[in-house]
Design a protein around this motif. Sequence first.
Motif, PDB file in Angstrom:
ATOM      1  N   TYR A 189      46.706  23.014  31.040  1.00 60.12           N
ATOM      2  CA  TYR A 189      46.447  24.056  30.032  1.00 60.12           C
ATOM      3  C   TYR A 189      46.197  23.409  28.668  1.00 60.12           C
ATOM      4  O   TYR A 189      45.282  23.806  27.943  1.00 60.12           O
ATOM      5  N   GLU A 245      49.591  33.487  30.850  1.00 63.29           N
ATOM      6  CA  GLU A 245      48.239  33.473  31.417  1.00 63.29           C
ATOM      7  C   GLU A 245      48.257  33.025  32.875  1.00 63.29           C
ATOM      8  O   GLU A 245      47.503  33.543  33.706  1.00 63.29           O
ATOM      9  N   ALA A 246      49.128  32.047  33.178  1.00 64.24           N
ATOM     10  CA  ALA A 246      49.184  31.542  34.562  1.00 64.24           C
ATOM     11  C   ALA A 246      49.608  32.646  35.520  1.00 64.24           C
ATOM     12  O   ALA A 246      49.024  32.819  36.597  1.00 64.24           O
ATOM     13  N   ASP A 249      46.890  35.223  35.984  1.00 62.86           N
ATOM     14  CA  ASP A 249      45.879  34.735  36.943  1.00 62.86           C
ATOM     15  C   ASP A 249      46.363  34.912  38.378  1.00 62.86           C
ATOM     16  O   ASP A 249      45.582  35.224  39.273  1.00 62.86           O
ATOM     17  N   ARG A 252      45.935  38.394  39.460  1.00 64.53           N
ATOM     18  CA  ARG A 252      44.528  38.629  39.816  1.00 64.53           C
ATOM     19  C   ARG A 252      44.241  38.119  41.231  1.00 64.53           C
ATOM     20  O   ARG A 252      43.530  38.743  42.006  1.00 64.53           O
ATOM     21  N   GLU A 253      44.828  36.981  41.553  1.00 67.56           N
ATOM     22  CA  GLU A 253      44.651  36.446  42.912  1.00 67.56           C
ATOM     23  C   GLU A 253      45.262  37.390  43.951  1.00 67.56           C
ATOM     24  O   GLU A 253      44.673  37.645  45.009  1.00 67.56           O
ATOM     25  N   TYR A 285      43.613  42.747  33.797  1.00 63.45           N
ATOM     26  CA  TYR A 285      43.318  42.591  35.232  1.00 63.45           C
ATOM     27  C   TYR A 285      43.726  43.817  36.050  1.00 63.45           C
ATOM     28  O   TYR A 285      43.465  43.878  37.255  1.00 63.45           O
TER      29      TYR A 285
END
Length: 502
Positions: A189, A245-246, A249, A252-253, A285
């Motif tokens: 990052y 943020e991780a 994400d 979202r996955e 998301y």
Amino acid sequence: MVKRFSVMFILTILVAIAHSAAVAEAGDKAGSPEPVFKHSDVVFMYASDEAAYKAYGATFVAWGGANSKERVKMHHDLGIRCTGSMWCLTAGAKTLYENAELREAVARDIEGKPIEVSWLFDHTYKDMKTYFGCTNHPAFREHSRQQVRQAMAGGADGLHIDDHLGVAQAATAFGGGLCDYCVAGFREYLKKHATREQLAETGVKELENFDYRDVIRKVAKTRDEYMKVQSKIPLIDLFRQYHLEAVADFVRELHKVGEEAAGHPILLSANACLPERRHVVVVKYLTHVVCEVSFNARQGTAKPDDAIAAFEMARSLGKPMAATASGWDWSHIKAKNVEELVRFWIALTYAHGQWFMVPHPQRQWCFNNELGTHWYQAPIEAFAPVYQFIRKNAQWFDGFEPIDASEIKTPANVLCTARRKGESGPIVLHVLNRDYDAEADRMRSAKDVRVSFPKNMLEGLSGSARLLSYDGDGEDARIETDGDTASVTIPELRLWMLVVIE
Ligand SMILES: [Zn+2]
């Protein structure tokens, strides 16, 4: 398990950048044809039975309970969209006891020790406690994906992610997020997001072998020390932002995993506890937010500000919010056996364009220090009439958007929001009485409540008005004008009146 202490852990970190990015993204999607909810939708939090669904006119179940084909069919046969739900917080004490791989995949502090989920102190198995899972650790990630596959195996309409912050919760509030995987992720990052100056100030010469724990250990060797000085540690804002943020994400996955399992596109929600800013990052998301908001029940109707801030933030982020009150609020409702306050919350939420989830007939989560987790059984006859009113008057809810209400004047202790269909369609004023008599658990009825507004709001309308309430017959009303001002008078305001102006 529902969220519990968010108010206590409100952080001061500002993720304004993420907020504005989410707003921009929401703006890009403006005008998408199919809204997630119509405003007249009636949302259950957890699944219930057919009788309760029918009593309320349910159209959506937000927080799981439909993870098999049979459960999905049962809901669809009743005209209800439904969801599967999974939990990003922990594998749970029993699974941790039984599974050595998942025991490794827990959130770690600066000493490498696992971090207990403090509010699940009583959720133990043999000598195993409940530890935060690490959503950056491959084993916990696979465990999470597997939960999603199970939750969506029946082909539900949506996936709900509980405790979506995952290890970011441990990292931002409990001194965690420092396992090898987290530290490796932060290194990557920084390569993308840290400026040369930020790295130089921290004394980082090259990132290839950078280990953030070395920076921390210079000032804190234990979790206790770390918690005391955390906000002063170099790069800490970037570290927190990395974690948020991780995990966003990862959410979202999980959405993709859910769609593969369901075999069709799905809705995605998380209990993003707005207005707390830690929860903003993931919102872009999601298709919608499902969460608890604080109505400050112990103060009656005096302080719904946090809830209103949450409604407004969801709107500014472009996402619908299905809300319920906090466990603290519900513990007050149960202890005092009051109902009018809850009807006020329902009205307030719909008046602000969001959805208040049906007070659950069997399992409304309550929490306080004396009793910990406990449950409220909300009487159907106390609340269903409010929802039936909304269903019956869908035409005055669906497709309406907020318009500026700052020029609308009402007596003290009366709230008013204004919503309009299209540019020049009918206007609905939501007029709420907040003069709450806690002893009687009733609003003190107000007579001849005059609501005035700029006359130019009436342009293009015929100027006829009708008053609608859940506990009274509809009646026509007269709009009077005086100079630039128009007004309508409500003969008796009990809790909530819609003034429909056409
Ligand atoms: Zn980790």
